[in-house]
Scaffold this active site. Structure first.
Site, PDB file in Angstrom:
ATOM      1  N   THR A 114     -60.193  23.068 -26.810  1.00 23.40           N
ATOM      2  CA  THR A 114     -59.431  22.711 -28.015  1.00 23.40           C
ATOM      3  C   THR A 114     -60.148  23.172 -29.280  1.00 23.40           C
ATOM      4  O   THR A 114     -61.381  23.282 -29.297  1.00 23.40           O
ATOM      5  CB  THR A 114     -59.233  21.182 -28.064  1.00 23.40           C
ATOM      6  N   ASP A 115     -59.364  23.371 -30.330  1.00 24.04           N
ATOM      7  CA  ASP A 115     -59.976  23.732 -31.628  1.00 24.04           C
ATOM      8  C   ASP A 115     -60.813  22.579 -32.191  1.00 24.04           C
ATOM      9  O   ASP A 115     -61.642  22.782 -33.083  1.00 24.04           O
ATOM     10  CB  ASP A 115     -58.911  24.173 -32.641  1.00 24.04           C
ATOM     11  N   GLU A 116     -60.605  21.358 -31.643  1.00 23.77           N
ATOM     12  CA  GLU A 116     -61.340  20.202 -32.187  1.00 23.77           C
ATOM     13  C   GLU A 116     -62.841  20.311 -31.952  1.00 23.77           C
ATOM     14  O   GLU A 116     -63.619  19.593 -32.574  1.00 23.77           O
ATOM     15  CB  GLU A 116     -60.799  18.893 -31.596  1.00 23.77           C
ATOM     16  N   TYR A 132     -63.535  12.143 -28.146  1.00 23.72           N
ATOM     17  CA  TYR A 132     -62.720  13.136 -27.433  1.00 23.72           C
ATOM     18  C   TYR A 132     -63.279  14.538 -27.645  1.00 23.72           C
ATOM     19  O   TYR A 132     -63.555  15.273 -26.695  1.00 23.72           O
ATOM     20  CB  TYR A 132     -61.255  13.071 -27.900  1.00 23.72           C
ATOM     21  N   LYS A 169     -65.033  17.274 -25.029  1.00 20.49           N
ATOM     22  CA  LYS A 169     -64.497  18.620 -24.766  1.00 20.49           C
ATOM     23  C   LYS A 169     -65.557  19.680 -25.067  1.00 20.49           C
ATOM     24  O   LYS A 169     -65.687  20.669 -24.340  1.00 20.49           O
ATOM     25  CB  LYS A 169     -63.238  18.873 -25.609  1.00 20.49           C
TER      26      LYS A 169
HETATM   27  P1  NAD Z   1     -51.993  15.139 -21.339  1.00 18.48           P
HETATM   28  O1  NAD Z   1     -52.747  13.912 -21.697  1.00 18.48           O
HETATM   29  O2  NAD Z   1     -50.536  15.219 -21.620  1.00 18.48           O
HETATM   30  O3  NAD Z   1     -52.157  15.425 -19.760  1.00 18.48           O
HETATM   31  C1  NAD Z   1     -53.374  15.287 -19.091  1.00 18.48           C
HETATM   32  C2  NAD Z   1     -53.097  15.363 -17.586  1.00 18.48           C
HETATM   33  O4  NAD Z   1     -54.365  15.282 -16.915  1.00 18.48           O
HETATM   34  C3  NAD Z   1     -52.234  14.214 -17.044  1.00 18.48           C
HETATM   35  O5  NAD Z   1     -51.300  14.704 -16.127  1.00 18.48           O
HETATM   36  C4  NAD Z   1     -53.242  13.310 -16.340  1.00 18.48           C
HETATM   37  O6  NAD Z   1     -52.691  12.565 -15.268  1.00 18.48           O
HETATM   38  C5  NAD Z   1     -54.257  14.340 -15.843  1.00 18.48           C
HETATM   39  N1  NAD Z   1     -55.589  13.740 -15.617  1.00 18.48           N
HETATM   40  C6  NAD Z   1     -56.289  12.937 -16.456  1.00 18.48           C
HETATM   41  N2  NAD Z   1     -57.454  12.576 -15.899  1.00 18.48           N
HETATM   42  C7  NAD Z   1     -57.499  13.194 -14.680  1.00 18.48           C
HETATM   43  C8  NAD Z   1     -58.461  13.230 -13.636  1.00 18.48           C
HETATM   44  N3  NAD Z   1     -59.604  12.539 -13.725  1.00 18.48           N
HETATM   45  N4  NAD Z   1     -58.200  13.972 -12.557  1.00 18.48           N
HETATM   46  C9  NAD Z   1     -57.044  14.664 -12.440  1.00 18.48           C
HETATM   47  N5  NAD Z   1     -56.088  14.661 -13.385  1.00 18.48           N
HETATM   48  C10 NAD Z   1     -56.315  13.934 -14.490  1.00 18.48           C
HETATM   49  O7  NAD Z   1     -52.792  16.327 -22.006  1.00 18.48           O
HETATM   50  P2  NAD Z   1     -52.258  17.688 -22.676  1.00 18.48           P
HETATM   51  O8  NAD Z   1     -51.875  17.427 -24.068  1.00 18.48           O
HETATM   52  O9  NAD Z   1     -51.297  18.341 -21.745  1.00 18.48           O
HETATM   53  O10 NAD Z   1     -53.618  18.528 -22.714  1.00 18.48           O
HETATM   54  C11 NAD Z   1     -53.999  19.333 -21.598  1.00 18.48           C
HETATM   55  C12 NAD Z   1     -55.319  19.998 -21.911  1.00 18.48           C
HETATM   56  O11 NAD Z   1     -55.200  20.806 -23.066  1.00 18.48           O
HETATM   57  C13 NAD Z   1     -56.454  19.009 -22.206  1.00 18.48           C
HETATM   58  O12 NAD Z   1     -57.634  19.506 -21.607  1.00 18.48           O
HETATM   59  C14 NAD Z   1     -56.573  19.019 -23.715  1.00 18.48           C
HETATM   60  O13 NAD Z   1     -57.890  18.737 -24.109  1.00 18.48           O
HETATM   61  C15 NAD Z   1     -56.184  20.445 -24.031  1.00 18.48           C
HETATM   62  N6  NAD Z   1     -55.570  20.681 -25.350  1.00 18.48           N
HETATM   63  C16 NAD Z   1     -54.484  19.947 -25.755  1.00 18.48           C
HETATM   64  C17 NAD Z   1     -53.871  20.233 -26.973  1.00 18.48           C
HETATM   65  C18 NAD Z   1     -52.660  19.474 -27.447  1.00 18.48           C
HETATM   66  O14 NAD Z   1     -52.223  19.683 -28.571  1.00 18.48           O
HETATM   67  N7  NAD Z   1     -52.060  18.603 -26.646  1.00 18.48           N
HETATM   68  C19 NAD Z   1     -54.379  21.253 -27.782  1.00 18.48           C
HETATM   69  C20 NAD Z   1     -55.496  21.972 -27.343  1.00 18.48           C
HETATM   70  C21 NAD Z   1     -56.071  21.688 -26.117  1.00 18.48           C
HETATM   71  O1  TDX Z   2     -49.154   7.796 -35.398  1.00 16.27           O
HETATM   72  C1  TDX Z   2     -49.776   8.785 -35.810  1.00 16.27           C
HETATM   73  N1  TDX Z   2     -49.857   8.997 -37.156  1.00 16.27           N
HETATM   74  C2  TDX Z   2     -50.554  10.046 -37.692  1.00 16.27           C
HETATM   75  O2  TDX Z   2     -50.607  10.200 -38.919  1.00 16.27           O
HETATM   76  C3  TDX Z   2     -50.413   9.721 -34.921  1.00 16.27           C
HETATM   77  C4  TDX Z   2     -50.338   9.548 -33.435  1.00 16.27           C
HETATM   78  C5  TDX Z   2     -51.095  10.777 -35.481  1.00 16.27           C
HETATM   79  N2  TDX Z   2     -51.194  10.931 -36.833  1.00 16.27           N
HETATM   80  C6  TDX Z   2     -51.941  12.074 -37.381  1.00 16.27           C
HETATM   81  C7  TDX Z   2     -53.359  12.242 -36.852  1.00 16.27           C
HETATM   82  C8  TDX Z   2     -53.551  13.742 -36.870  1.00 16.27           C
HETATM   83  O3  TDX Z   2     -53.968  14.159 -38.166  1.00 16.27           O
HETATM   84  O4  TDX Z   2     -51.249  13.263 -36.958  1.00 16.27           O
HETATM   85  C9  TDX Z   2     -52.162  14.309 -36.616  1.00 16.27           C
HETATM   86  C10 TDX Z   2     -51.927  14.725 -35.177  1.00 16.27           C
HETATM   87  O5  TDX Z   2     -52.342  13.644 -34.360  1.00 16.27           O
HETATM   88  P1  TDX Z   2     -52.303  13.714 -32.758  1.00 16.27           P
HETATM   89  O6  TDX Z   2     -50.916  14.041 -32.316  1.00 16.27           O
HETATM   90  O7  TDX Z   2     -52.958  12.495 -32.235  1.00 16.27           O
HETATM   91  O8  TDX Z   2     -53.170  15.037 -32.462  1.00 16.27           O
HETATM   92  P2  TDX Z   2     -54.678  15.444 -32.860  1.00 16.27           P
HETATM   93  O9  TDX Z   2     -55.529  14.274 -33.102  1.00 16.27           O
HETATM   94  O10 TDX Z   2     -54.582  16.493 -33.927  1.00 16.27           O
HETATM   95  O11 TDX Z   2     -55.140  16.121 -31.454  1.00 16.27           O
HETATM   96  C11 TDX Z   2     -54.242  16.983 -30.722  1.00 16.27           C
HETATM   97  O12 TDX Z   2     -54.569  18.337 -30.939  1.00 16.27           O
HETATM   98  C12 TDX Z   2     -55.752  18.821 -30.365  1.00 16.27           C
HETATM   99  C13 TDX Z   2     -54.275  16.665 -29.232  1.00 16.27           C
HETATM  100  O13 TDX Z   2     -53.938  15.304 -29.015  1.00 16.27           O
HETATM  101  C14 TDX Z   2     -55.604  17.009 -28.626  1.00 16.27           C
HETATM  102  O14 TDX Z   2     -55.582  16.785 -27.218  1.00 16.27           O
HETATM  103  C15 TDX Z   2     -55.878  18.472 -28.901  1.00 16.27           C
HETATM  104  O15 TDX Z   2     -57.159  18.824 -28.426  1.00 16.27           O
END
Ligand code: NAD
Ligand code: TDX
Length: 339
Positions: free
Chosen positions: A125-127, A153, A157
């Site tokens: 992730t970019d985080e 988190y 990562k």
């Molecule tokens: P999500 O939370 O929707 O899904 C996570 C999945 O992983 C779920 O299906 C969960 O059951 C499974 N899981 C959790 N713990 C596990 C374990 N111990 N063993 C096997 N499976 C397990 O997450 P997402 O938003 O789809 O993110 C997927 C990946 O992408 C993550 O690694 C996250 O860090 C990364 N990522 C997410 C975003 C975003 O915006 N959502 C952005 C950049 C990177």
């Molecule tokens: O209720 C809310 N109100 C609010 O203002 C929530 C849930 C979020 N926010 C803000 C926090 C963040 O600035 O919105 C922005 C986005 O929040 P999230 O959806 O929780 O995402 P973020 O924290 O940016 O992280 C996401 O992007 C990077 C994913 O959850 C991560 O898994 C990924 O790595």
């Protein structure tokens, strides 16, 4: 080619399963998932009838289960999406994030070392780069930006990324890493900003915006992320990191107002609430490397992607209504009740 997709019952992993089945119909896709609160077999229901798809229940942080998986499947590629992914939950309970995101990754890497693999890909992730100041729009994260994390988190990562790089150098595991900006699109779990705001607005409930809503995120439509990972696992260079992002920077307030406008709801639903602890100000990816080296470009502009996403939540109420009717109610009350 046999590809294990860990975390394939979650948001991005499931979209990736569908992307691979559609674009590489001869490959075998094995989803390995622990089905935590974020994993959902309903999300994979269109894959279940495909003879090239298989679901295996298991935990990436269980060495026995992972080794058994490798013995049975003998994968060519593993793409690790499995993670605890919500920043707010990591602030409440860091330990689970360390176990899944760090120990889980190390066990997958040990399995690659023991059984061999053609490619290990870590979905990061970019985080991991921390944040950028709001008053410096000229700054972007590149692959050489220092790791500098803010939340449990992002620290977990970043730790996983360092392990992947260590195993690549020490044990010659053929690994790649991608660091993507915020995704949005179908099957996004309701706890995250965009689905939470769509669902609350549909119920005429308050939309809880943290702080002043000025924080900036760089939004990427999930299918564009899947296309980028697909290119990396097939054409990316071992040992490399690739940043993925689409230059779609928006403040949270802009995103929330756009959703309200699409749904025809009033901005009076917006409620400014106590800020997230350690809240990152701005994320912004420079995707020049993956564009130049692998020819990737994002296809979906934010204005189109957000319309498609809202339409998906309107058309798939059963999917999210089931989620929000269960344990999610307790989560919501705990996180937002006294905020
Ligand atoms: P999500 O939370 O929707 O899904 C996570 C999945 O992983 C779920 O299906 C969960 O059951 C499974 N899981 C959790 N713990 C596990 C374990 N111990 N063993 C096997 N499976 C397990 O997450 P997402 O938003 O789809 O993110 C997927 C990946 O992408 C993550 O690694 C996250 O860090 C990364 N990522 C997410 C975003 C975003 O915006 N959502 C952005 C950049 C990177
Ligand atoms: O209720 C809310 N109100 C609010 O203002 C929530 C849930 C979020 N926010 C803000 C926090 C963040 O600035 O919105 C922005 C986005 O929040 P999230 O959806 O929780 O995402 P973020 O924290 O940016 O992280 C996401 O992007 C990077 C994913 O959850 C991560 O898994 C990924 O790595």
């Amino acid at each position: 080619m046999k590809i294990i997709v860990t975390g394939g019952a979650g948001f991005i992993g499931a979209n990736f399963v569908y992307y691979e089945l559609a674009n590489h119909p001869d490959d075998e896709i094995i989803c390995y998932d622990k089905l935590t609160y974020a994993g959902n077999l309903e999300t994979l229901k269109f894959a279940e009838t495909n003879p090239h798809f298989q679901f295996v229940y298991g935990d990436i942080s269980s060495r026995d289960e992972v080794y058994k998986l490798f013995e049975i499947v003998a994968p060519d590629i593993i793409v690790n999406f499995a993670a605890e992914s919500h920043v707010d939950r990591s602030i409440e309970d860091p330990e689970l994030f360390l176990r899944t995101n760090i120990i889980g990754t190390s066990i997958l890497l040990d399995a690659c070392k023991k059984y061999g693999i053609k490619r290990y890909h870590q979905v990061s992730t970019d985080e991991v780069y921390g944040d950028l100041p709001l008053d410096r729009p000229d700054l972007f994260f590149t692959e050489t930006t220092n790791l500098h994390t803010s939340s449990p988190y992002s620290a977990s990562k970043a730790s996983a990324d360092l392990l992947v790089q260590a195993y690549q150098r020490t044990y010659k595991i053929p690994a790649t890493i991608s660091r993507c900006s915020n995704n949005y699109g179908p099957y996004h779990f309701p706890e995250k900003l965009i689905p939470l705001m769509i669902i609350n607005a549909l119920h005429d409930k308050n939309l809880p915006v943290y702080g002043t809503g000025a924080n900036v995120r760089d939004w990427l439509y999930v299918e564009d992320h899947c296309a980028a990972i697909d290119l990396i696992i097939r054409n990316g260079k071992v040992g490399e990191v690739y940043n993925i992002g689409g230059h779609n920077e928006k403040t949270n307030l802009e995103v929330v107002k756009t959703i309200l406008k699409i749904l025809g709801k009033s901005e009076s639903l917006i409620q400014f609430v106590t800020d997230r602890k350690g809240h990152d100000q701005r994320y912004a990816i420079d995707p020049a490397k993956i564009e130049r080296e692998l020819g990737w470009t994002p296809k979906t502009k934010f204005d189109d992607g957000i319309q498609k996403t809202v339409a998906w939540y309107l058309e798939n109420r059963a999917w999210w209504e089931k989620i929000i009717s269960g344990e999610y109610q307790n989560y919501y009350a705990k996180m937002y009740g006294n905020r």
